[in-house]
Design a protein around this motif. Structure first.
Motif, PDB file in Angstrom:
ATOM      1  N   ILE A   1      -0.922   3.905 -11.098  1.00 28.47           N
ATOM      2  CA  ILE A   1       0.734   3.958 -11.169  1.00 28.47           C
ATOM      3  C   ILE A   1       1.389   5.730 -12.456  1.00 28.47           C
ATOM      4  CG2 ILE A   1       2.438   2.758 -12.328  1.00 28.47           C
ATOM      5  CD1 ILE A   1       0.872   0.325 -11.594  1.00 28.47           C
ATOM      6  N   ALA A   2       0.912   5.334 -13.222  1.00 27.32           N
ATOM      7  CA  ALA A   2       1.304   7.240 -13.676  1.00 27.32           C
ATOM      8  C   ALA A   2       0.861   8.410 -12.826  1.00 27.32           C
ATOM      9  CB  ALA A   2       0.209   7.402 -14.689  1.00 27.32           C
ATOM     10  N   SER A   3      -0.110   8.321 -12.676  1.00 26.74           N
ATOM     11  CA  SER A   3      -0.345   9.106 -11.819  1.00 26.74           C
ATOM     12  C   SER A   3       1.481   9.745 -10.093  1.00 26.74           C
ATOM     13  CB  SER A   3      -0.925   9.933 -10.805  1.00 26.74           C
ATOM     14  OG  SER A   3      -2.354   9.700 -11.648  1.00 26.74           O
ATOM     15  N   LEU A   4       1.734   8.668 -10.103  1.00 22.13           N
ATOM     16  CA  LEU A   4       2.654   8.201  -8.623  1.00 22.13           C
ATOM     17  C   LEU A   4       4.436   8.438  -9.222  1.00 22.13           C
ATOM     18  CD1 LEU A   4       1.190   5.170  -6.949  1.00 22.13           C
ATOM     19  CD2 LEU A   4       2.223   7.855  -5.759  1.00 22.13           C
ATOM     20  N   GLU A   5       3.839   8.092 -10.921  1.00 25.75           N
ATOM     21  CA  GLU A   5       4.932   8.284 -11.467  1.00 25.75           C
ATOM     22  C   GLU A   5       5.748   9.969 -11.841  1.00 25.75           C
ATOM     23  OE1 GLU A   5       4.428   6.229 -15.600  1.00 25.75           O
ATOM     24  OE2 GLU A   5       5.435   3.997 -13.808  1.00 25.75           O
ATOM     25  N   HIS A   6       4.475  10.901 -11.486  1.00 21.48           N
ATOM     26  CA  HIS A   6       4.244  12.107 -12.014  1.00 21.48           C
ATOM     27  C   HIS A   6       4.421  12.983 -10.783  1.00 21.48           C
ATOM     28  CE1 HIS A   6       2.105  11.543 -16.003  1.00 21.48           C
ATOM     29  NE2 HIS A   6       3.379  12.419 -16.290  1.00 21.48           N
ATOM     30  N   GLY A   7       4.502  12.087  -9.322  1.00 22.75           N
ATOM     31  CA  GLY A   7       4.453  12.728  -7.785  1.00 22.75           C
ATOM     32  C   GLY A   7       3.506  13.445  -7.402  1.00 22.75           C
ATOM     33  N   ALA A   8       3.348  12.501  -5.750  1.00 26.61           N
ATOM     34  CA  ALA A   8       2.261  13.953  -5.425  1.00 26.61           C
ATOM     35  C   ALA A   8       3.094  14.291  -3.732  1.00 26.61           C
ATOM     36  CB  ALA A   8       1.003  12.551  -5.198  1.00 26.61           C
ATOM     37  N   HIS A   9       2.374  15.496  -3.733  1.00 30.14           N
ATOM     38  CA  HIS A   9       2.886  15.669  -2.407  1.00 30.14           C
ATOM     39  C   HIS A   9       1.899  15.033  -0.879  1.00 30.14           C
ATOM     40  CE1 HIS A   9       3.879  19.548  -4.644  1.00 30.14           C
ATOM     41  NE2 HIS A   9       4.951  19.375  -4.351  1.00 30.14           N
ATOM     42  N   ILE A  10       0.198  14.737  -1.120  1.00 25.54           N
ATOM     43  CA  ILE A  10      -0.165  14.377  -0.473  1.00 25.54           C
ATOM     44  C   ILE A  10      -0.894  13.018  -0.887  1.00 25.54           C
ATOM     45  CG2 ILE A  10      -1.709  14.387   1.260  1.00 25.54           C
ATOM     46  CD1 ILE A  10      -1.209  17.497   1.473  1.00 25.54           C
ATOM     47  N   VAL A  11      -0.874  11.583  -0.183  1.00 24.60           N
ATOM     48  CA  VAL A  11      -1.448  10.469  -0.487  1.00 24.60           C
ATOM     49  C   VAL A  11      -2.180  10.482   0.632  1.00 24.60           C
ATOM     50  CG1 VAL A  11      -1.133   7.893  -1.063  1.00 24.60           C
ATOM     51  CG2 VAL A  11       0.062   9.824  -2.131  1.00 24.60           C
ATOM     52  N   VAL A  12      -3.703  10.212  -0.639  1.00 26.91           N
ATOM     53  CA  VAL A  12      -4.672  10.170   0.823  1.00 26.91           C
ATOM     54  C   VAL A  12      -5.496   8.272   0.267  1.00 26.91           C
ATOM     55  CG1 VAL A  12      -6.838  10.212   1.214  1.00 26.91           C
ATOM     56  CG2 VAL A  12      -5.127  12.437   0.916  1.00 26.91           C
ATOM     57  N   GLY A  13      -5.316   6.927   1.024  1.00 18.27           N
ATOM     58  CA  GLY A  13      -6.043   6.195   1.032  1.00 18.27           C
ATOM     59  C   GLY A  13      -6.406   5.271   1.110  1.00 18.27           C
ATOM     60  N   THR A  14      -6.953   4.325   0.966  1.00 15.89           N
ATOM     61  CA  THR A  14      -7.520   2.472   1.167  1.00 15.89           C
ATOM     62  C   THR A  14      -6.554   2.329   1.818  1.00 15.89           C
ATOM     63  OG1 THR A  14      -8.670   2.054  -0.658  1.00 15.89           O
ATOM     64  CG2 THR A  14      -9.781   3.551   1.082  1.00 15.89           C
ATOM     65  N   PRO A  15      -6.104   1.301   2.700  1.00 14.61           N
ATOM     66  CA  PRO A  15      -5.684   0.150   3.477  1.00 14.61           C
ATOM     67  C   PRO A  15      -4.779  -0.261   2.830  1.00 14.61           C
ATOM     68  CG  PRO A  15      -6.664   0.385   5.364  1.00 14.61           C
ATOM     69  CD  PRO A  15      -7.201   0.765   3.673  1.00 14.61           C
ATOM     70  N   GLY A  16      -5.552  -1.535   1.434  1.00 15.53           N
ATOM     71  CA  GLY A  16      -5.752  -2.615   0.493  1.00 15.53           C
ATOM     72  C   GLY A  16      -5.027  -1.849  -0.894  1.00 15.53           C
ATOM     73  N   ARG A  17      -5.410  -1.042  -0.828  1.00  9.23           N
ATOM     74  CA  ARG A  17      -4.348  -0.216  -2.318  1.00  9.23           C
ATOM     75  C   ARG A  17      -3.130   0.377  -2.083  1.00  9.23           C
ATOM     76  NH1 ARG A  17      -6.023   0.512  -7.630  1.00  9.23           N
ATOM     77  NH2 ARG A  17      -8.150  -1.415  -6.900  1.00  9.23           N
ATOM     78  N   LEU A  18      -3.228   0.367  -0.673  1.00 13.29           N
ATOM     79  CA  LEU A  18      -1.788   1.264  -0.382  1.00 13.29           C
ATOM     80  C   LEU A  18      -0.916   0.467  -0.950  1.00 13.29           C
ATOM     81  CD1 LEU A  18      -2.979   3.844   2.100  1.00 13.29           C
ATOM     82  CD2 LEU A  18      -1.574   4.627   0.046  1.00 13.29           C
ATOM     83  N   LEU A  19      -1.156  -0.502   0.315  1.00 13.07           N
ATOM     84  CA  LEU A  19      -0.168  -1.425   0.409  1.00 13.07           C
ATOM     85  C   LEU A  19      -0.002  -2.688  -0.942  1.00 13.07           C
ATOM     86  CD1 LEU A  19       1.321  -3.112   3.138  1.00 13.07           C
ATOM     87  CD2 LEU A  19      -0.862  -4.779   2.913  1.00 13.07           C
ATOM     88  N   ASP A  20      -1.239  -3.375  -1.743  1.00 14.98           N
ATOM     89  CA  ASP A  20      -1.140  -3.259  -2.803  1.00 14.98           C
ATOM     90  C   ASP A  20       0.559  -2.604  -4.361  1.00 14.98           C
ATOM     91  OD1 ASP A  20      -1.005  -4.472  -5.355  1.00 14.98           O
ATOM     92  OD2 ASP A  20      -3.135  -4.320  -5.870  1.00 14.98           O
ATOM     93  N   HIS A  21       0.125  -0.564  -3.961  1.00 11.86           N
ATOM     94  CA  HIS A  21       1.388  -0.582  -4.434  1.00 11.86           C
ATOM     95  C   HIS A  21       2.929  -0.139  -4.028  1.00 11.86           C
ATOM     96  CE1 HIS A  21      -0.840   2.442  -7.645  1.00 11.86           C
ATOM     97  NE2 HIS A  21      -1.838   2.108  -6.770  1.00 11.86           N
ATOM     98  N   ILE A  22       2.148  -0.820  -2.151  1.00 10.99           N
ATOM     99  CA  ILE A  22       3.828  -0.459  -1.469  1.00 10.99           C
ATOM    100  C   ILE A  22       4.806  -2.230  -2.232  1.00 10.99           C
ATOM    101  CG2 ILE A  22       5.182  -1.672   0.437  1.00 10.99           C
ATOM    102  CD1 ILE A  22       2.281   0.328   1.868  1.00 10.99           C
ATOM    103  N   GLY A  23       3.729  -2.616  -2.494  1.00 14.85           N
ATOM    104  CA  GLY A  23       3.994  -4.236  -2.799  1.00 14.85           C
ATOM    105  C   GLY A  23       4.537  -4.175  -4.091  1.00 14.85           C
ATOM    106  N   ARG A  24       4.599  -3.063  -5.267  1.00  9.77           N
ATOM    107  CA  ARG A  24       4.992  -3.257  -7.106  1.00  9.77           C
ATOM    108  C   ARG A  24       5.313  -2.156  -6.588  1.00  9.77           C
ATOM    109  NH1 ARG A  24       0.089  -4.103 -10.718  1.00  9.77           N
ATOM    110  NH2 ARG A  24      -1.444  -5.313  -9.407  1.00  9.77           N
ATOM    111  N   SER A  25       6.125  -1.623  -5.448  1.00  7.58           N
ATOM    112  CA  SER A  25       6.786  -0.198  -5.671  1.00  7.58           C
ATOM    113  C   SER A  25       6.781   0.629  -6.313  1.00  7.58           C
ATOM    114  CB  SER A  25       8.595  -1.262  -5.609  1.00  7.58           C
ATOM    115  OG  SER A  25       8.891  -1.948  -5.107  1.00  7.58           O
ATOM    116  N   SER A  26       5.539   0.972  -6.718  1.00  5.87           N
ATOM    117  CA  SER A  26       5.436   2.009  -7.059  1.00  5.87           C
ATOM    118  C   SER A  26       5.014   3.358  -6.416  1.00  5.87           C
ATOM    119  CB  SER A  26       3.221   1.627  -8.212  1.00  5.87           C
ATOM    120  OG  SER A  26       2.763   0.847  -7.519  1.00  5.87           O
ATOM    121  N   ILE A  27       4.980   3.283  -5.394  1.00  5.16           N
ATOM    122  CA  ILE A  27       4.989   3.996  -4.132  1.00  5.16           C
ATOM    123  C   ILE A  27       6.187   4.044  -3.943  1.00  5.16           C
ATOM    124  CG2 ILE A  27       3.592   3.181  -2.384  1.00  5.16           C
ATOM    125  CD1 ILE A  27       1.480   6.155  -2.224  1.00  5.16           C
ATOM    126  N   ASN A  28       6.587   5.238  -3.070  1.00  2.90           N
ATOM    127  CA  ASN A  28       8.015   5.439  -2.002  1.00  2.90           C
ATOM    128  C   ASN A  28       7.459   5.705  -0.867  1.00  2.90           C
ATOM    129  OD1 ASN A  28      10.259   5.535  -0.533  1.00  2.90           O
ATOM    130  ND2 ASN A  28      11.154   7.126  -2.001  1.00  2.90           N
TER     131      ASN A  28
END
Ligand code: ADP
Ligand code: MG
Length: 209
Positions: free
Chosen positions: A119-146
């Motif tokens: 979450i802290a890394s996402l607050e600093h911003g990333a141009h490219i995100v690579v991830g697995t489905p469960g964890r990505l969905l978790d971040h989407i559910g918490r609105s920690s990723i846009n």
């Protein structure tokens, strides 16, 4: 290598990217690279089917980097992978390809590691995100990723993700991305049931083998 082999330097790519590819000893394109990269450069959606070890990561990596704007601090590309190991491999390859593009931030988001640092890394911003489905969905559910700013969405090893039961997760991830995105589907196989299941993600896709 025959002299008919297509070279990266034949493509309308940034010269710095081409010289970085040369430094990686990537001179001739693999078959899937030669058939898929021109389609990506035309901003078309893509279904690319090719066996393991055929260089699919560099294919979509070049597609992502060719349109990435490093001075725009938003998640411009998302790569979804079936496992943590594959996500790490993809991130490593993207970092090697991105060496020629200054200040590109690539973030890996997988399960099995604590949420807070992600979450802290996402607050600093990333141009490219690579991830697995469960964890990505978790971040989407918490609105920690846009993901509304995602211009390039890659579903890597799509057949394995469907086999592993991630289809519903992928539906949720796709829905969180911009409807104006380019969608790239990479898979070793592309059976008919998958063709049917993924048709709603893709807009008039070009299919290459
Ligand atoms: P896939 O995803 O299709 O299974 P990878 O993207 O993992 O394949 O690539 C397999 C290997 O080929 C990697 O080690 C990569 O560095 C290498 N590779 C990719 N493209 C080229 C190229 N054009 N020339 C030489 N080696 C390449
Ligand atoms: Mg691969």
């Amino acid at each position: 290598m025959t002299h008919t082999a297509k070279r990266f330097s034949d493509l309308p790519l940034n010269p710095a990217l081409i010289s970085n590819l040369e430094s990686l000893a990537y001179l001739a394109m693999t078959e899937i690279q030669a058939s898929s990269i021109p389609v990506m450069l035309e901003h078309r959606d893509l279904i690319a089917q090719a066996k393991t070890g055929s260089g699919k990561t560099a294919a979509f990596g070049i597609g992502i980097l060719s349109k990435l704007n490093p001075s725009y601090f938003a998640t411009q590309a998302l790569v979804v992978c079936p496992t943590r190991e594959l996500a790490d491999q993809v991130s490593n390859e993207l970092r090697r390809l991105a060496r020629a593009t200054p200040n590109v931030k690539i973030l890996t988001l997988c399960g099995g590691t604590p949420m807070r640092p992600q979450i802290a890394s996402l607050e600093h911003g990333a141009h490219i995100v690579v991830g697995t489905p469960g964890r990505l969905l978790d971040h989407i559910g918490r609105s920690s990723i846009n993901l509304a700013t995602v211009q390039t969405l890659v579903l890597d090893e799509a057949d394995r993700m469907v086999d592993m039961g991630f289809f519903e997760d992928i539906v949720g991830i796709v829905a969180a991305c911009s409807p104006r995105r380019q969608t790239l589907l990479f898979s070793a196989t592309y059976p008919n049931d998958m063709r049917h299941a993924t048709s709603s993600f893709l807009r008039d896709p070009v299919e290459v083998k």
